[in-house]
Design an enzyme around this catalytic site. Structure first.
Site, PDB file in Angstrom:
ATOM      1  N   HIS A   8      46.077  -2.359 -54.112  1.00  0.00           N
ATOM      2  CA  HIS A   8      44.883  -1.527 -54.273  1.00  0.00           C
ATOM      3  C   HIS A   8      43.848  -1.740 -53.179  1.00  0.00           C
ATOM      4  O   HIS A   8      42.966  -0.905 -52.993  1.00  0.00           O
ATOM      5  CB  HIS A   8      44.239  -1.822 -55.633  1.00  0.00           C
ATOM      6  CG  HIS A   8      45.225  -1.843 -56.756  1.00  0.00           C
ATOM      7  ND1 HIS A   8      45.747  -3.025 -57.255  1.00  0.00           N
ATOM      8  CD2 HIS A   8      45.812  -0.840 -57.449  1.00  0.00           C
ATOM      9  CE1 HIS A   8      46.614  -2.731 -58.220  1.00  0.00           C
ATOM     10  NE2 HIS A   8      46.676  -1.431 -58.354  1.00  0.00           N
ATOM     11  N   ARG A  28      29.777   7.105 -52.695  1.00  0.00           N
ATOM     12  CA  ARG A  28      28.493   6.406 -52.736  1.00  0.00           C
ATOM     13  C   ARG A  28      28.572   5.109 -51.938  1.00  0.00           C
ATOM     14  O   ARG A  28      27.607   4.713 -51.277  1.00  0.00           O
ATOM     15  CB  ARG A  28      28.091   6.141 -54.193  1.00  0.00           C
ATOM     16  CG  ARG A  28      26.736   5.448 -54.381  1.00  0.00           C
ATOM     17  CD  ARG A  28      25.580   6.141 -53.695  1.00  0.00           C
ATOM     18  NE  ARG A  28      25.349   7.495 -54.162  1.00  0.00           N
ATOM     19  CZ  ARG A  28      24.590   7.812 -55.203  1.00  0.00           C
ATOM     20  NH1 ARG A  28      24.010   6.868 -55.919  1.00  0.00           N
ATOM     21  NH2 ARG A  28      24.412   9.077 -55.530  1.00  0.00           N
ATOM     22  N   SER A 207      19.673   7.873 -65.480  1.00  0.00           N
ATOM     23  CA  SER A 207      19.695   9.239 -64.952  1.00  0.00           C
ATOM     24  C   SER A 207      19.451  10.282 -66.030  1.00  0.00           C
ATOM     25  O   SER A 207      19.080  11.422 -65.721  1.00  0.00           O
ATOM     26  CB  SER A 207      21.041   9.515 -64.276  1.00  0.00           C
ATOM     27  OG  SER A 207      22.105   9.339 -65.200  1.00  0.00           O
ATOM     28  N   ASP A 208      19.667   9.901 -67.283  1.00  0.00           N
ATOM     29  CA  ASP A 208      19.448  10.836 -68.385  1.00  0.00           C
ATOM     30  C   ASP A 208      19.233  10.042 -69.667  1.00  0.00           C
ATOM     31  O   ASP A 208      19.494   8.839 -69.708  1.00  0.00           O
ATOM     32  CB  ASP A 208      20.631  11.791 -68.546  1.00  0.00           C
ATOM     33  CG  ASP A 208      21.932  11.058 -68.816  1.00  0.00           C
ATOM     34  OD1 ASP A 208      22.304  10.934 -69.995  1.00  0.00           O
ATOM     35  OD2 ASP A 208      22.572  10.581 -67.854  1.00  0.00           O
TER      36      ASP A 208
END
EC number: 2.4.2.1
Length: 237
Positions: A8, A28, A207-208
């Site tokens: 990986h 990001r 964020s919310d």
């Protein structure tokens, strides 16, 4: 026989710094490397889970995506801790508030991570393990937030295995236990760190809000993300 590169992570030993910042989104990670770090090299492109190493104010720091959910961060953080000699992983992500006192734009410093995941079953413990952050990282994050006048809330979060839950009562039950916010990775990170004898912390931008229904615009998310990054980069060691 060397265990690196892994299936990986394509990095060679020494290409990853002792501290890794881990957003969920590999794009990001690319953004952070390009906008916050200097002298950057890319150490991973396997499965498009981008990883970079650079410097921040003279400190060597890596940043790498973790993917979404406990299984994904479980793999990447395990390999970083156990194969790449990483000492500290700081998850940096977004979360939904589950507490009326935790507002959008707040930064949550996840002291503990409750979970509905079965990840801890692999350890065959004679009881229930409580995944917690490393105190030194928590303490340092609190101090930076105070210094920078960033509103930060410290407490317990929920690392959920389900984004769309068939149990419509689940969130209210977690809220009744004082959970601050919901995300999907911290518990596995904390358990891997504990097992490896390493350090971990999860920093979350709200964020919310499940409580109020409020949600940040893309522009506001970017501004608050910068606050979280200031904390994470300052405490990297």
């Amino acid at each position: 026989m060397s265990q690196i590169p892994t299936p990986h992570i394509g990095a060679k030993l020494g290409e990853v710094a002792k501290t890794v910042l881990m957003p969920g989104d590999p794009l990001r990670a690319k953004f952070i490397a390009e906008n916050f770090l200097e002298d950057v090299i890319q150490f991973n492109t396997t499965r498009n889970m981008f990883g970079y190493t650079g410097t921040y104010k003279g400190k060597r720091v890596s940043v790498m995506g973790s993917g979404m959910g406990i299984p994904s961060i479980g793999i990447y953080s395990y390999e970083l801790f156990n194969f790449y000699e990483v000492d500290n992983i700081i998850r940096i992500g977004t979360a939904g508030s589950m507490n009326a006192n935790v507002k959008v734009r707040d930064v949550v410093i996840a002291l503990g991570a409750s979970t509905n995941s079965n990840y801890a079953a692999q350890y065959n413990l004679p009881g229930t393990f409580a995944p917690i952050a490393s105190y030194d990282l928590v303490s340092a994050a609190v101090e930076v937030a105070k210094e920078k006048n960033i509103r930060a809330v410290v407490g317990n979060v929920l690392s959920s295995d389900t984004f769309y839950s068939a149990d419509e009562t689940a969130m209210s039950k977690w809220m009744s236990m004082g959970i601050l916010a919901v995300e999907m990775e911290a518990a596995a990170l904390y358990m891997n760190a504990a097992k490896a004898g390493k350090n971990a912390l999860c920093l979350l931008t709200i964020s919310d809000s499940i409580v109020t229904g409020e949600a940040l615009s893309a522009e506001d998310r970017q501004s608050t993300f910068t606050d979280m990054m200031e904390i994470a980069l300052r405490i990297a060691k």
